[in-house]
Design a protein around this motif. Structure first.
Motif, PDB file in Angstrom:
ATOM      1  N   UNK A  10       0.851  -1.181   0.000  1.00 24.52           N
ATOM      2  CA  UNK A  10       0.000   0.000   0.000  1.00 24.52           C
ATOM      3  C   UNK A  10       0.885   1.229   0.000  1.00 24.52           C
ATOM      4  N   UNK A  11       0.277   2.404   0.022  1.00 30.62           N
ATOM      5  CA  UNK A  11       1.090   3.622   0.041  1.00 30.62           C
ATOM      6  C   UNK A  11       2.102   3.654   1.197  1.00 30.62           C
ATOM      7  N   UNK A  12       1.737   3.053   2.335  1.00 32.86           N
ATOM      8  CA  UNK A  12       2.638   3.073   3.495  1.00 32.86           C
ATOM      9  C   UNK A  12       3.786   2.076   3.376  1.00 32.86           C
ATOM     10  N   UNK A  13       3.687   1.087   2.495  1.00 34.57           N
ATOM     11  CA  UNK A  13       4.778   0.117   2.303  1.00 34.57           C
ATOM     12  C   UNK A  13       5.411   0.239   0.912  1.00 34.57           C
ATOM     13  N   UNK A  14       4.957   1.214   0.132  1.00 37.45           N
ATOM     14  CA  UNK A  14       5.464   1.397  -1.223  1.00 37.45           C
ATOM     15  C   UNK A  14       6.984   1.552  -1.250  1.00 37.45           C
ATOM     16  N   UNK A  15       7.541   2.380  -0.392  1.00 38.01           N
ATOM     17  CA  UNK A  15       8.985   2.637  -0.434  1.00 38.01           C
ATOM     18  C   UNK A  15       9.792   1.358  -0.232  1.00 38.01           C
ATOM     19  N   UNK A  16       9.353   0.484   0.668  1.00 33.52           N
ATOM     20  CA  UNK A  16      10.067  -0.774   0.894  1.00 33.52           C
ATOM     21  C   UNK A  16       9.957  -1.673  -0.343  1.00 33.52           C
ATOM     22  N   UNK A  17       8.773  -1.738  -0.946  1.00 24.23           N
ATOM     23  CA  UNK A  17       8.589  -2.497  -2.185  1.00 24.23           C
ATOM     24  C   UNK A  17       9.489  -1.931  -3.275  1.00 24.23           C
ATOM     25  N   UNK A  67       3.696  -8.437   1.180  1.00 26.48           N
ATOM     26  CA  UNK A  67       5.135  -8.169   1.233  1.00 26.48           C
ATOM     27  C   UNK A  67       5.715  -8.862   2.453  1.00 26.48           C
ATOM     28  N   UNK A  68       6.782  -9.608   2.257  1.00 28.92           N
ATOM     29  CA  UNK A  68       7.472 -10.271   3.352  1.00 28.92           C
ATOM     30  C   UNK A  68       8.643  -9.388   3.758  1.00 28.92           C
ATOM     31  N   UNK A  69       8.722  -9.106   5.055  1.00 29.62           N
ATOM     32  CA  UNK A  69       9.760  -8.227   5.591  1.00 29.62           C
ATOM     33  C   UNK A  69      10.715  -8.986   6.498  1.00 29.62           C
ATOM     34  N   UNK A  73      13.159  -4.363   5.878  1.00 26.75           N
ATOM     35  CA  UNK A  73      13.476  -4.566   4.471  1.00 26.75           C
ATOM     36  C   UNK A  73      12.512  -5.569   3.841  1.00 26.75           C
ATOM     37  N   UNK A  74      11.838  -5.159   2.762  1.00 27.08           N
ATOM     38  CA  UNK A  74      10.984  -6.081   2.004  1.00 27.08           C
ATOM     39  C   UNK A  74      11.891  -7.052   1.258  1.00 27.08           C
ATOM     40  N   UNK A  75      11.616  -8.355   1.385  1.00 28.38           N
ATOM     41  CA  UNK A  75      12.487  -9.373   0.791  1.00 28.38           C
ATOM     42  C   UNK A  75      11.737 -10.356  -0.108  1.00 28.38           C
ATOM     43  N   UNK A  76      10.419 -10.255  -0.174  1.00 24.87           N
ATOM     44  CA  UNK A  76       9.632 -11.116  -1.059  1.00 24.87           C
ATOM     45  C   UNK A  76       8.239 -10.515  -1.197  1.00 24.87           C
ATOM     46  N   UNK A  77       7.536 -10.937  -2.246  1.00 26.32           N
ATOM     47  CA  UNK A  77       6.138 -10.536  -2.389  1.00 26.32           C
ATOM     48  C   UNK A  77       5.352 -11.587  -3.132  1.00 26.32           C
TER      49      UNK A  77
END
Length: 187
Positions: A10-17, A67-69, A73-77
């Protein structure tokens, strides 16, 4: 696996993605996980255009993923969405000719950061997507993994039949020469 957490894209996790996609050159030559979203009307053919498209779809609530964190740090999706949100599936003509029922959701792309592969994160991402689908009311979910005949094969974007079977999916039929349709119902 308890070291990992799953959050919705989402917008709040976009940067990590975005950081994860950038670490992999926009993923698959700059796709930014937009291939399954669009036909020609919205499609772009540059990494920058795909990044902007993906961000717009996320901001509009038209792009979903688990998103897996690993800490921050996002490391999978695992990408999922309705057939309207993800219309562009491989072997679509065959799929539609053999269609017995349209699912409520599709799982179209699973990706694991190259530093985290072979650690079970495909299963974590897939389970995360199913949990997020359950939170939105559940329904019939389809996936289109590689059917490897039980052979160990490296698969980069959508998992294998055995991944989906372990997550509770049932085999429906083949799709193309190396993929299949699998289905489950999430309460």
């Amino acid at each position: 696996m308890s070291d990992y957490t799953v959050k919705a894209l989402g917008p709040d996790t976009w940067d990590a993605f975005a950081r994860m996609a950038e670490r992999h050159n926009g993923v698959f030559g700059g796709c930014w996980c937009t291939w399954f979203h669009t036909f020609q009307a919205e499609k772009t053919f540059t990494a920058e255009g795909n990044r902007a498209l993906k961000q717009r779809l996320v901001d509009e609530g038209r792009a979903h993923a688990a998103l897996v964190f690993d800490r921050d740090e996002a490391v999978a999706w695992c990408e999922y969405g309705t057939p309207e949100e993800l219309p562009n599936i491989y072997h679509r003509q065959q799929y539609e000719a053999e269609l017995d029922r349209l699912p409520d959701y599709r799982i179209t792309c699973i990706f694991v950061d190259k530093k985290y592969r072979r650690k079970g994160l495909t299963a974590v991402a897939l389970r995360g997507a199913l949990d997020l689908i359950a939170e939105t009311g559940g329904g019939v979910v389809e996936g289109y993994p590689h059917d490897t005949d039980g052979k160990k094969v490296s698969v980069l974007y959508n998992g294998t039949r055995s991944h989906f079977e372990q997550a509770g999916f049932s085999y429906v039929r083949p799709k193309g020469t190396k993929n299949c349709v699998m289905r489950t119902e999430i309460p």
